[in-house]
Design a protein around this motif. Structure first.
Motif, PDB file in Angstrom:
ATOM      1  N   LYS A   1       0.914  -1.118  -0.152  1.00  0.00           N
ATOM      2  CA  LYS A   1       0.406   0.095  -0.200  1.00  0.00           C
ATOM      3  C   LYS A   1       0.533   1.600  -0.064  1.00  0.00           C
ATOM      4  CE  LYS A   1      -3.819  -1.718   1.594  1.00  0.00           C
ATOM      5  NZ  LYS A   1      -3.544  -3.314   0.285  1.00  0.00           N
ATOM      6  N   ILE A   2       1.028   2.208  -0.429  1.00  0.00           N
ATOM      7  CA  ILE A   2       1.255   3.576  -1.039  1.00  0.00           C
ATOM      8  C   ILE A   2       0.946   4.472   0.413  1.00  0.00           C
ATOM      9  CG2 ILE A   2      -0.291   4.633  -2.794  1.00  0.00           C
ATOM     10  CD1 ILE A   2       2.551   6.162  -3.619  1.00  0.00           C
ATOM     11  N   HIS A   3       1.180   5.320   1.499  1.00  0.00           N
ATOM     12  CA  HIS A   3       0.422   5.830   2.108  1.00  0.00           C
ATOM     13  C   HIS A   3      -0.431   7.429   1.373  1.00  0.00           C
ATOM     14  CE1 HIS A   3       0.425   3.555   5.951  1.00  0.00           C
ATOM     15  NE2 HIS A   3       1.955   3.106   5.640  1.00  0.00           N
ATOM     16  N   SER A   4       1.329   7.995   1.778  1.00  0.00           N
ATOM     17  CA  SER A   4       1.008   8.920   0.384  1.00  0.00           C
ATOM     18  C   SER A   4       1.940   9.070  -0.377  1.00  0.00           C
ATOM     19  CB  SER A   4       1.314  10.343   1.787  1.00  0.00           C
ATOM     20  OG  SER A   4       2.467   9.961   2.517  1.00  0.00           O
ATOM     21  N   VAL A   5       1.322  10.838  -1.244  1.00  0.00           N
ATOM     22  CA  VAL A   5       3.066  11.486  -1.629  1.00  0.00           C
ATOM     23  C   VAL A   5       3.030  12.935  -1.506  1.00  0.00           C
ATOM     24  CG1 VAL A   5       3.057  11.864  -4.208  1.00  0.00           C
ATOM     25  CG2 VAL A   5       1.661   9.785  -3.815  1.00  0.00           C
ATOM     26  N   ALA A   6       4.113  13.132  -1.214  1.00  0.00           N
ATOM     27  CA  ALA A   6       3.989  15.009  -0.977  1.00  0.00           C
ATOM     28  C   ALA A   6       5.138  14.938  -2.360  1.00  0.00           C
ATOM     29  CB  ALA A   6       5.124  14.471   0.435  1.00  0.00           C
ATOM     30  N   LEU A   7       4.885  16.186  -2.222  1.00  0.00           N
ATOM     31  CA  LEU A   7       5.523  17.263  -3.216  1.00  0.00           C
ATOM     32  C   LEU A   7       6.424  18.315  -2.982  1.00  0.00           C
ATOM     33  CD1 LEU A   7       3.447  17.549  -6.110  1.00  0.00           C
ATOM     34  CD2 LEU A   7       4.656  15.721  -6.401  1.00  0.00           C
ATOM     35  N   THR A   8       7.742  18.472  -3.528  1.00  0.00           N
ATOM     36  CA  THR A   8       8.542  19.670  -2.689  1.00  0.00           C
ATOM     37  C   THR A   8       7.127  21.122  -3.460  1.00  0.00           C
ATOM     38  OG1 THR A   8       9.317  20.130  -5.161  1.00  0.00           O
ATOM     39  CG2 THR A   8      10.321  18.504  -2.963  1.00  0.00           C
ATOM     40  N   HIS A   9       7.880  21.881  -2.898  1.00  0.00           N
ATOM     41  CA  HIS A   9       7.181  23.110  -3.003  1.00  0.00           C
ATOM     42  C   HIS A   9       7.067  23.630  -4.261  1.00  0.00           C
ATOM     43  CE1 HIS A   9       6.505  24.930   1.445  1.00  0.00           C
ATOM     44  NE2 HIS A   9       7.910  24.225   1.453  1.00  0.00           N
ATOM     45  N   GLN A  10       8.071  23.199  -5.058  1.00  0.00           N
ATOM     46  CA  GLN A  10       7.816  23.346  -7.024  1.00  0.00           C
ATOM     47  C   GLN A  10       7.255  22.543  -7.004  1.00  0.00           C
ATOM     48  OE1 GLN A  10      10.898  23.099  -4.835  1.00  0.00           O
ATOM     49  NE2 GLN A  10      11.210  25.460  -4.717  1.00  0.00           N
ATOM     50  N   GLY A  11       6.785  21.443  -7.007  1.00  0.00           N
ATOM     51  CA  GLY A  11       6.212  20.345  -6.977  1.00  0.00           C
ATOM     52  C   GLY A  11       7.189  19.563  -8.345  1.00  0.00           C
ATOM     53  N   THR A  12       8.462  19.600  -8.263  1.00  0.00           N
ATOM     54  CA  THR A  12       9.067  19.134  -9.521  1.00  0.00           C
ATOM     55  C   THR A  12      10.242  17.514  -8.757  1.00  0.00           C
ATOM     56  OG1 THR A  12      11.442  20.379  -8.360  1.00  0.00           O
ATOM     57  CG2 THR A  12       9.996  21.235  -9.772  1.00  0.00           C
ATOM     58  N   VAL A  13       9.863  17.788  -7.107  1.00  0.00           N
ATOM     59  CA  VAL A  13      10.696  16.114  -6.695  1.00  0.00           C
ATOM     60  C   VAL A  13       9.396  15.702  -5.726  1.00  0.00           C
ATOM     61  CG1 VAL A  13      12.507  15.273  -5.218  1.00  0.00           C
ATOM     62  CG2 VAL A  13      12.554  16.710  -6.488  1.00  0.00           C
ATOM     63  N   ALA A  14       8.948  14.254  -6.211  1.00  0.00           N
ATOM     64  CA  ALA A  14       8.028  13.698  -5.432  1.00  0.00           C
ATOM     65  C   ALA A  14       8.825  12.831  -4.375  1.00  0.00           C
ATOM     66  CB  ALA A  14       7.372  12.652  -6.084  1.00  0.00           C
ATOM     67  N   LEU A  15       8.073  12.168  -3.342  1.00  0.00           N
ATOM     68  CA  LEU A  15       8.860  11.306  -2.095  1.00  0.00           C
ATOM     69  C   LEU A  15       7.504  10.565  -2.047  1.00  0.00           C
ATOM     70  CD1 LEU A  15      10.220  11.733   0.648  1.00  0.00           C
ATOM     71  CD2 LEU A  15       8.077  10.714   1.248  1.00  0.00           C
ATOM     72  N   PHE A  16       7.559   9.294  -2.181  1.00  0.00           N
ATOM     73  CA  PHE A  16       6.619   8.064  -2.315  1.00  0.00           C
ATOM     74  C   PHE A  16       6.172   7.036  -0.595  1.00  0.00           C
ATOM     75  CE2 PHE A  16       6.393   7.426  -7.294  1.00  0.00           C
ATOM     76  CZ  PHE A  16       6.107   8.857  -6.828  1.00  0.00           C
ATOM     77  N   ALA A  17       6.124   7.135  -0.040  1.00  0.00           N
ATOM     78  CA  ALA A  17       5.700   6.707   1.191  1.00  0.00           C
ATOM     79  C   ALA A  17       4.916   5.504   1.327  1.00  0.00           C
ATOM     80  CB  ALA A  17       5.091   7.517   2.046  1.00  0.00           C
ATOM     81  N   PHE A  18       5.831   3.974   0.657  1.00  0.00           N
ATOM     82  CA  PHE A  18       5.063   2.897   0.550  1.00  0.00           C
ATOM     83  C   PHE A  18       4.989   2.095   2.067  1.00  0.00           C
ATOM     84  CE2 PHE A  18       6.412   3.347  -3.305  1.00  0.00           C
ATOM     85  CZ  PHE A  18       5.190   2.602  -3.967  1.00  0.00           C
ATOM     86  N   GLU A  19       4.193   1.465   2.615  1.00  0.00           N
ATOM     87  CA  GLU A  19       4.011   1.072   3.790  1.00  0.00           C
ATOM     88  C   GLU A  19       4.856  -0.246   4.073  1.00  0.00           C
ATOM     89  OE1 GLU A  19       0.810  -2.851   4.684  1.00  0.00           O
ATOM     90  OE2 GLU A  19      -0.451  -0.988   5.030  1.00  0.00           O
ATOM     91  N   LYS A  20       4.918  -1.101   2.683  1.00  0.00           N
ATOM     92  CA  LYS A  20       6.817  -2.286   2.857  1.00  0.00           C
ATOM     93  C   LYS A  20       6.793  -2.474   0.885  1.00  0.00           C
ATOM     94  CE  LYS A  20       4.667  -6.802   1.870  1.00  0.00           C
ATOM     95  NZ  LYS A  20       4.298  -7.412   2.870  1.00  0.00           N
ATOM     96  N   THR A  21       8.023  -3.046   1.142  1.00  0.00           N
ATOM     97  CA  THR A  21       8.281  -2.732  -0.326  1.00  0.00           C
ATOM     98  C   THR A  21       8.072  -3.413  -1.445  1.00  0.00           C
ATOM     99  OG1 THR A  21      10.153  -3.292  -1.646  1.00  0.00           O
ATOM    100  CG2 THR A  21       9.669  -4.738   0.137  1.00  0.00           C
ATOM    101  N   PHE A  22       7.848  -2.879  -2.532  1.00  0.00           N
ATOM    102  CA  PHE A  22       6.792  -3.194  -3.893  1.00  0.00           C
ATOM    103  C   PHE A  22       7.953  -4.604  -4.231  1.00  0.00           C
ATOM    104  CE2 PHE A  22       8.365   1.381  -4.877  1.00  0.00           C
ATOM    105  CZ  PHE A  22       9.274   0.567  -6.488  1.00  0.00           C
ATOM    106  N   ILE A  23       8.813  -4.271  -3.936  1.00  0.00           N
ATOM    107  CA  ILE A  23      10.031  -4.830  -5.185  1.00  0.00           C
ATOM    108  C   ILE A  23       9.896  -6.640  -4.108  1.00  0.00           C
ATOM    109  CG2 ILE A  23      12.479  -6.195  -5.551  1.00  0.00           C
ATOM    110  CD1 ILE A  23      12.087  -2.125  -5.946  1.00  0.00           C
ATOM    111  N   PRO A  24       9.332  -7.646  -4.533  1.00  0.00           N
ATOM    112  CA  PRO A  24       9.334  -9.126  -4.563  1.00  0.00           C
ATOM    113  C   PRO A  24      10.994  -9.691  -4.480  1.00  0.00           C
ATOM    114  CG  PRO A  24       8.298  -8.495  -6.348  1.00  0.00           C
ATOM    115  CD  PRO A  24       8.534  -7.452  -6.346  1.00  0.00           C
ATOM    116  N   ALA A  25      11.362 -10.242  -3.239  1.00  0.00           N
ATOM    117  CA  ALA A  25      12.441 -10.982  -2.906  1.00  0.00           C
ATOM    118  C   ALA A  25      13.245 -11.659  -3.730  1.00  0.00           C
ATOM    119  CB  ALA A  25      12.444 -11.155  -1.329  1.00  0.00           C
ATOM    120  N   HIS A  26      12.122 -12.479  -4.154  1.00  0.00           N
ATOM    121  CA  HIS A  26      13.083 -13.898  -5.229  1.00  0.00           C
ATOM    122  C   HIS A  26      12.992 -12.745  -7.181  1.00  0.00           C
ATOM    123  CE1 HIS A  26       9.106 -13.359  -6.646  1.00  0.00           C
ATOM    124  NE2 HIS A  26       9.397 -13.712  -8.102  1.00  0.00           N
TER     125      HIS A  26
END
Length: 182
Positions: free
Chosen positions: A103-128
């Protein structure tokens, strides 16, 4: 004198009832100086959400699968990006590439709106997955953002209060939205 008193009482009660009816029906508005009515938001002032077709790019076993989905696209850019990432995760779950409980908790943007921060609950990349498969999975998410028309310089991936932890990929640095593919 009793008739006059009864007449005035009936007249006063009728006028009070009429005034009460006019106020309750909002035919007469009384503005008291210490009371203010809440502002009513007009329908045109609300941000509109538009139906939009989006192509989700999913990388699986070296192949890129394109899944066409329909999404409600809000005016708020961070909410639009969050919905797009949620849609990509859902498409990845359908294709069997991403685990279901991501699950993705939130998306935050910088003041200029050029860089995003994706906050995930856990990694979306499978270990295998292999290193290249992990990299291609992240690239497919970035490609989905690009093809949807999201204009960003880069993306940070976060899990909780720390950068996304992976033994093969470095998430401590910003990933450019163009990706690392040449």
């Amino acid at each position: 004198m009793n008739k006059w008193l009864a007449f005035f009482v009936v007249l006063l009660a009728s006028l009070a009832g009429l005034l009460f009816f006019l106020i309750q029906g909002q035919y007469v508005l009384i503005k008291l100086p210490w009371f203010s009515y809440p502002l009513v938001e007009k329908r045109a002032d609300r941000p509109a959400e538009v139906q939009r077709d989006v192509v989700c790019q999913i990388s699986r076993q070296g192949l890129t699968i394109q899944v066409k989905k329909n999404i409600l696209w809000p005016q708020n850019q961070s909410e639009a990006i969050k919905r797009l990432v949620e849609l990509w995760v859902a498409a990845g779950v359908e294709e069997g590439v991403v685990a279901e409980e991501v699950k993705i908790h939130s998306v935050a943007l910088t003041h200029q709106g050029t860089v995003a921060l994706f906050a995930f609950e856990k990694t979306f990349i499978p270990a295998h997955l292999s290193t290249i498969a992990r990299w291609q999975l992240v690239e497919s998410l970035l490609q989905t953002l690009r093809t949807a028309g999201v204009v960003l310089e880069g993306v940070y991936f976060v899990q909780g209060k720390h950068f996304l932890q992976d033994d093969y990929l470095d998430f401590s640095q910003r990933w450019p939205i163009g990706g690392y593919q040449s």
